[in-house]
Design an enzyme around this catalytic site. Structure first.
Site: not given
Length: 382
Positions: A298, A346, A358
């Site tokens: 990420c 994240h 993402h």
């Protein structure tokens, strides 16, 4: 399958966005609320069966006929996989952050070592200069003594008149005073250099202690990484063992949409360029710790996208959310970074129209999903 453009999203308001196996209704602001990810309990052996073959655990091939799964069982699998994946990702981010801290501290220690060497050389140079000047003072004293001796005077000044003797003695006295002043100055500089050297030595000792602590911390984290490796292997095996239908549920767990930024505008040109770079990686695989150009985690996708603009942002998700400029949800512009979960374990990049791009989890390619697909931690702009 029809690709929905940004302009069409704006015009349609509440409309239908294609997500692969079906359609997803998106509100006028194009937000979707993710299901609550609870911690699943119980065995998942009903969905992923390990077969013992000669003492070796083997997963059944994907094309093995399977009975239709209970949706609740499938959701339990997804929840378990996601919880494990989030934990693994958070620990990997922590290890990356520790490694960065260790590298930075090592660099600072190297710089302090260079300063220490410079301080030592300076102290030695000043000490040598002080010794030279002291020797000059001693030589002047010896000469004055000789001048004060009658026999030497008769030899050195036999052709001199008294006035010349007085002048030469005055000159020697002035030379002595000047040499002594220089010697005192050199001695003072030597003490200053010695003090600086002592300060650098102390700073280096502190740095050695700190870097040793960091190394111990990294060793502990490396042990955890070894333990987590078995869990990442578990995730890979479990995802790879999903039936095609269940694998699709895994891929679509965050509500991905087919999305284009064509015609999208923003007030942050740098962010727009970074978004274009991130969007160019749609479909790229997820890999823990990867920063591109072919696979990403990420934070690696955010890092890579800004690197393409000549901008280096922090490497890890928590550091990315600690840097930059904090902004509110209302201030979001394309290219801003959105943090998710406690501790910002994240991140994704805002893509406009209530969407982010993402890198999510193993087995899920880089994709565009709704902004509210997970609990939001905060927003940052670079």
């Amino acid at each position: 399958m029809r690709v929905v453009r940004v302009g069409e999203l704006r015009e349609a308001g509440a409309g239908t966005v294609s997500i692969g196996r079906g359609s997803k209704h998106v509100s006028g602001r194009h937000r979707a609320t993710k299901r609550t990810a609870g911690t699943a309990r119980g065995s998942i052996a009903t969905r992923i069966t390990a077969v013992v073959l000669g003492g070796v655990m083997a997963f059944p091939p994907l094309n093995t006929p399977q009975a239709a799964a209970d949706p609740a069982d499938v959701q339990q699998i997804i929840d378990e996989l996601e919880a494990t994946s989030r934990d693994v990702e958070a620990h990997n981010e922590q290890i990356e952050a520790t490694q960065i801290s260790l590298d930075e501290e090592q660099q600072r220690m190297d710089e302090r070592q260079a300063k220490r060497n410079e301080a030592r050389a300076r102290a030695e140079q000043l000490q040598a200069e002080a010794n030279r000047k002291r020797e000059a003072v001693n030589e002047v004293a010896r000469t004055r003594f000789k001048v004060g001796n009658g026999d030497i005077v008769s030899k050195l000044w036999i052709s001199e008149n008294p006035q010349q003797v007085i002048e030469k003695r005055s000159f020697l006295n002035a030379l002595r005073d000047n040499a002594e002043a220089q010697a005192r100055a050199a001695a003072k500089e030597t003490r200053i250099a010695a003090d600086e050297f002592a300060d650098v030595e102390s700073a280096e000792a502190t740095a050695r202690f700190e870097i040793e602590q960091l190394r111990k911390k990294q060793q502990d984290l490396e042990k955890e990484r070894e333990e987590l490796k078995s869990r990442t292997d578990e995730i890979r095996a479990r995802v790879d063992a999903l039936s095609p239908a269940d694998r699709q549920v895994w891929i679509e767990k965050d509500g991905p949409v087919h999305y284009s930024i064509e015609g999208l505008t923003g007030t942050n040109p740098l962010g727009m360029s970074a978004l274009e770079a991130a969007m160019s990686k749609i479909g790229s695989p997820y890999e823990w710790g990867a920063i591109g150009p072919s696979a990403f985690d990420c934070s690696g996708l955010m890092y890579w996208a800004y690197q393409q603009q000549g901008i280096t942002i922090p490497r890890t998700s928590s550091a990315q959310m600690a840097g930059g400029t904090p902004i509110s949800r209302e201030e979001l512009q394309p290219g801003d970074i959105v943090g998710y979960y406690a501790g910002a374990s994240h991140v994704g990049m805002y893509a406009g129209n209530g969407m982010i791009v993402h890198a999510s989890d193993y087995g899920i390619p880089v994709q565009v999903v709704p902004l509210d697909s997970a609990p939001i931690y905060g927003y940052r702009r670079y």
